[in-house]
Scaffold this active site. Sequence first.
Site, PDB file in Angstrom:
ATOM      1  N   ASP A 105       7.883  89.963  14.272  1.00 16.18           N
ATOM      2  CA  ASP A 105       6.643  89.406  13.990  1.00 16.18           C
ATOM      3  C   ASP A 105       6.606  88.020  13.416  1.00 16.18           C
ATOM      4  OD1 ASP A 105       5.495  91.487  15.711  1.00 16.18           O
ATOM      5  OD2 ASP A 105       4.061  92.420  14.244  1.00 16.18           O
ATOM      6  N   ARG A 114      -6.833  88.048  17.718  1.00 16.42           N
ATOM      7  CA  ARG A 114      -6.622  89.510  17.642  1.00 16.42           C
ATOM      8  C   ARG A 114      -5.957  89.971  16.219  1.00 16.42           C
ATOM      9  NH1 ARG A 114      -1.782  90.577  20.723  1.00 16.42           N
ATOM     10  NH2 ARG A 114      -2.199  92.410  19.690  1.00 16.42           N
ATOM     11  N   ARG A 167       7.221  96.402  27.105  1.00 15.73           N
ATOM     12  CA  ARG A 167       6.848  97.598  26.450  1.00 15.73           C
ATOM     13  C   ARG A 167       6.328  98.735  26.854  1.00 15.73           C
ATOM     14  NH1 ARG A 167       2.969  93.854  21.881  1.00 15.73           N
ATOM     15  NH2 ARG A 167       4.122  95.416  20.846  1.00 15.73           N
ATOM     16  N   PRO A 168       7.278  99.466  27.105  1.00 19.87           N
ATOM     17  CA  PRO A 168       7.013 100.957  27.905  1.00 19.87           C
ATOM     18  C   PRO A 168       6.769 101.917  27.102  1.00 19.87           C
ATOM     19  CG  PRO A 168       9.658 100.449  27.584  1.00 19.87           C
ATOM     20  CD  PRO A 168       8.712  99.408  27.002  1.00 19.87           C
ATOM     21  N   ILE A 169       6.196 103.084  27.328  1.00 19.27           N
ATOM     22  CA  ILE A 169       5.771 104.075  26.507  1.00 19.27           C
ATOM     23  C   ILE A 169       6.465 105.423  26.497  1.00 19.27           C
ATOM     24  CG2 ILE A 169       3.253 103.134  26.050  1.00 19.27           C
ATOM     25  CD1 ILE A 169       2.576 105.154  28.463  1.00 19.27           C
ATOM     26  N   ASP A 170       7.550 105.407  27.179  1.00 18.15           N
ATOM     27  CA  ASP A 170       8.310 106.409  27.462  1.00 18.15           C
ATOM     28  C   ASP A 170       8.642 107.497  26.159  1.00 18.15           C
ATOM     29  OD1 ASP A 170       9.849 104.205  26.783  1.00 18.15           O
ATOM     30  OD2 ASP A 170      11.802 105.149  27.279  1.00 18.15           O
ATOM     31  N   LEU A 171       9.021 106.836  25.042  1.00 20.11           N
ATOM     32  CA  LEU A 171       9.323 107.487  23.781  1.00 20.11           C
ATOM     33  C   LEU A 171       8.025 108.402  23.457  1.00 20.11           C
ATOM     34  CD1 LEU A 171      11.352 104.695  22.131  1.00 20.11           C
ATOM     35  CD2 LEU A 171      12.131 106.611  23.295  1.00 20.11           C
ATOM     36  N   ARG A 187      -2.703  96.961  23.631  1.00 18.69           N
ATOM     37  CA  ARG A 187      -1.428  98.203  23.828  1.00 18.69           C
ATOM     38  C   ARG A 187      -2.070  99.202  22.709  1.00 18.69           C
ATOM     39  NH1 ARG A 187       3.629  99.355  25.227  1.00 18.69           N
ATOM     40  NH2 ARG A 187       4.741 100.266  23.536  1.00 18.69           N
ATOM     41  N   CYS A 239       0.080  92.546  24.059  1.00 21.92           N
ATOM     42  CA  CYS A 239       0.741  91.136  24.113  1.00 21.92           C
ATOM     43  C   CYS A 239       1.705  90.807  25.188  1.00 21.92           C
ATOM     44  CB  CYS A 239       1.476  90.928  22.709  1.00 21.92           C
ATOM     45  SG  CYS A 239       0.759  90.092  21.315  1.00 21.92           S
ATOM     46  N   LYS A 263      -3.295  94.592   9.687  1.00 18.57           N
ATOM     47  CA  LYS A 263      -3.697  94.615  11.183  1.00 18.57           C
ATOM     48  C   LYS A 263      -3.106  95.777  11.519  1.00 18.57           C
ATOM     49  CE  LYS A 263      -1.995  92.586  14.934  1.00 18.57           C
ATOM     50  NZ  LYS A 263      -1.467  93.598  15.983  1.00 18.57           N
ATOM     51  N   ASN A 264      -1.665  96.081  11.451  1.00 17.68           N
ATOM     52  CA  ASN A 264      -0.821  97.178  11.869  1.00 17.68           C
ATOM     53  C   ASN A 264      -0.954  98.418  11.121  1.00 17.68           C
ATOM     54  OD1 ASN A 264      -0.321  95.301  14.046  1.00 17.68           O
ATOM     55  ND2 ASN A 264       1.826  95.232  13.155  1.00 17.68           N
TER      56      ASN A 264
HETATM   57  C1  UD1 Z   1       4.222  97.634  16.783  1.00 17.31           C
HETATM   58  C2  UD1 Z   1       3.430  96.423  16.118  1.00 17.31           C
HETATM   59  C3  UD1 Z   1       3.967  94.958  16.535  1.00 17.31           C
HETATM   60  C4  UD1 Z   1       5.405  94.867  16.126  1.00 17.31           C
HETATM   61  C5  UD1 Z   1       6.247  95.895  16.694  1.00 17.31           C
HETATM   62  C6  UD1 Z   1       7.695  95.922  16.479  1.00 17.31           C
HETATM   63  C7  UD1 Z   1       1.368  97.589  15.981  1.00 17.31           C
HETATM   64  C8  UD1 Z   1       0.078  97.417  16.328  1.00 17.31           C
HETATM   65  N1  UD1 Z   1       2.040  96.713  16.517  1.00 17.31           N
HETATM   66  O1  UD1 Z   1       3.933  97.396  18.108  1.00 17.31           O
HETATM   67  O2  UD1 Z   1       3.055  93.896  16.023  1.00 17.31           O
HETATM   68  O3  UD1 Z   1       5.938  93.623  16.827  1.00 17.31           O
HETATM   69  O4  UD1 Z   1       5.692  97.094  16.259  1.00 17.31           O
HETATM   70  O5  UD1 Z   1       7.742  95.721  14.885  1.00 17.31           O
HETATM   71  O6  UD1 Z   1       1.744  98.063  14.857  1.00 17.31           O
HETATM   72  N2  UD1 Z   1       9.747 100.888  23.303  1.00 17.31           N
HETATM   73  C9  UD1 Z   1      10.298 101.631  24.322  1.00 17.31           C
HETATM   74  N3  UD1 Z   1       9.651 102.894  24.579  1.00 17.31           N
HETATM   75  C10 UD1 Z   1       8.520 103.182  23.979  1.00 17.31           C
HETATM   76  C11 UD1 Z   1       7.972 102.368  22.912  1.00 17.31           C
HETATM   77  C12 UD1 Z   1       8.534 101.294  22.638  1.00 17.31           C
HETATM   78  O7  UD1 Z   1      11.149 101.158  24.929  1.00 17.31           O
HETATM   79  O8  UD1 Z   1       7.899 104.213  24.432  1.00 17.31           O
HETATM   80  C13 UD1 Z   1      10.334  99.620  22.973  1.00 17.31           C
HETATM   81  C14 UD1 Z   1       9.339  98.393  23.171  1.00 17.31           C
HETATM   82  O9  UD1 Z   1       9.390  98.031  24.496  1.00 17.31           O
HETATM   83  C15 UD1 Z   1       9.946  97.335  22.311  1.00 17.31           C
HETATM   84  C16 UD1 Z   1      10.276  98.105  21.111  1.00 17.31           C
HETATM   85  O10 UD1 Z   1      10.666  99.322  21.528  1.00 17.31           O
HETATM   86  O11 UD1 Z   1      11.062  96.460  22.952  1.00 17.31           O
HETATM   87  C17 UD1 Z   1       9.535  97.975  19.982  1.00 17.31           C
HETATM   88  O12 UD1 Z   1       8.174  98.655  20.148  1.00 17.31           O
HETATM   89  P1  UD1 Z   1       7.206  99.420  19.231  1.00 17.31           P
HETATM   90  O13 UD1 Z   1       7.889  99.641  18.060  1.00 17.31           O
HETATM   91  O14 UD1 Z   1       6.753 100.625  19.725  1.00 17.31           O
HETATM   92  O15 UD1 Z   1       6.163  98.427  18.903  1.00 17.31           O
HETATM   93  P2  UD1 Z   1       4.851  98.555  18.906  1.00 17.31           P
HETATM   94  O16 UD1 Z   1       4.416  99.824  18.447  1.00 17.31           O
HETATM   95  O17 UD1 Z   1       4.328  98.347  20.424  1.00 17.31           O
END
Ligand code: UD1
Length: 419
Positions: A306, A398, A123-127, A94, A118, A22-23
């Site tokens: 996961d 999902r 789960r911020p998107i700042d990065l 997301r 989820c 899926k990912n």
């Molecule tokens: C992806 C996977 C999810 C898995 C996760 C971690 C997909 C579709 N989903 O989710 O199944 O559980 O990787 O292996 O591939 N974070 C920030 N700022 C950001 C982005 C992330 O602080 O801009 C933090 C998140 O809040 C979280 C951590 O980084 O605590 C990991 O998130 P991330 O690796 O981005 O996971 P996803 O891509 O959402």
Amino acid sequence: MEKIVIKGGKKLKGEVDISLAKNSVLPIIVASILSPNEIIIKNTPVLEDVTVLVNLLKDLNCEVDFSHETGELKLNTANLQPISSNSDLIRKMRASFLIMGPMLARFGSCKISLPGGCNIGSRPIDLHLKGFKLLGAEIEIGHGFIEAKAKKLKGNRIYLDFPSVGATENLLMAAVFAEGTTIIENAAEEPEIWDLGNFLNSMGAKIEGAGLGRITIEGVESLKGIEYKPIYDRIEAGTFMVAAAITDSIITINGVNEEHLRPTIEKLKECGVKIQVNGDSMIVDGTGKKKPVDIKTLPYPGFPTDMQPQMMSLLSLIEGSSVITETVFENRFMHVAELVRMGASIKIDGRTAILDGVSNLTGCEVKATDLRAGAAMILAGLVAHGETEIGELYHIDRGYTNIEEKFRKLGADIYRVDK
Ligand code: UD1
């Protein structure tokens, strides 16, 4: 409302075929935006997350032909329209935020609503946004929307404070047409990043190091259409590995990559599970005596977050004390309350769960609080005394294809019912 009902206590035997990841499939679907030619994704798993994303593309005028029988997904984004308004679909999932990178690369702008997903932390998107800005995009946030604009993205050096999977993928896709060289440092190393890089390179991108901590992308002018088969789902495989362990059974799992499963293999071996890999197939023997273990979730190649809920179901039944520390997500223990309802002895202290293994669980009504938590409930239900009824199945749907059918084929007493 649909529920999964399991009568616990059946041993498993036989073989199970793992679906594709899926990912991997989700970012690959949105990466199809980067070419105006047809993309064919082979063996695409029929999952709710895939449907959501495909519908989002359809709304934008992408031609879609998805055969649920063969899993062949044809996407043609030749007439794709730029996204400039709200879409409920983006809030629903997301991963749909991954559309921003390729949209920005293709159209020079993208306005979407802030993502949902989820229920496992803020789960911020700042990065993602920091990276887009470094590539030259202007970002505006307000009224629940994010807008990114850039006439032409320019290559830059981007250091991620945390190796975020989504941010690495979004930036990788955004940088494909950026002028010059982009370097992503402290990039996520998950196998699905390698897969996305391999997919983009097959289309004509110039990416080095996808799947390693430092990715270099040389901007190109255009990408061509291709046919591609993504990698196997290591989390689904891991879920079935735990199923063999928790039910004291021996099963064969087809469709595995030993390297991708290394953290789960090593942890289960430490528990006392015997694992034999033959090419892309694996025999898991969970019949031996098991020992408690400690787990700390980490970005790949650390133990995957996961797989944490599934391992918790197993460890809750192994005599002795196990400690699970969740470092990736801040709120990923919602399944604990459900397992405790089934008789597990688990205490939470911040990001740590302390388990005192019990000799049995008892079936009751529980819910899938998120995708992998749902898998953990199924695993617990397979061994619990009596009947376990799992609700809120949309979380499970999902990310797992025909999960109850796959378990039924292995001999479990598991059905989906309308209640
Ligand atoms: C992806 C996977 C999810 C898995 C996760 C971690 C997909 C579709 N989903 O989710 O199944 O559980 O990787 O292996 O591939 N974070 C920030 N700022 C950001 C982005 C992330 O602080 O801009 C933090 C998140 O809040 C979280 C951590 O980084 O605590 C990991 O998130 P991330 O690796 O981005 O996971 P996803 O891509 O959402």
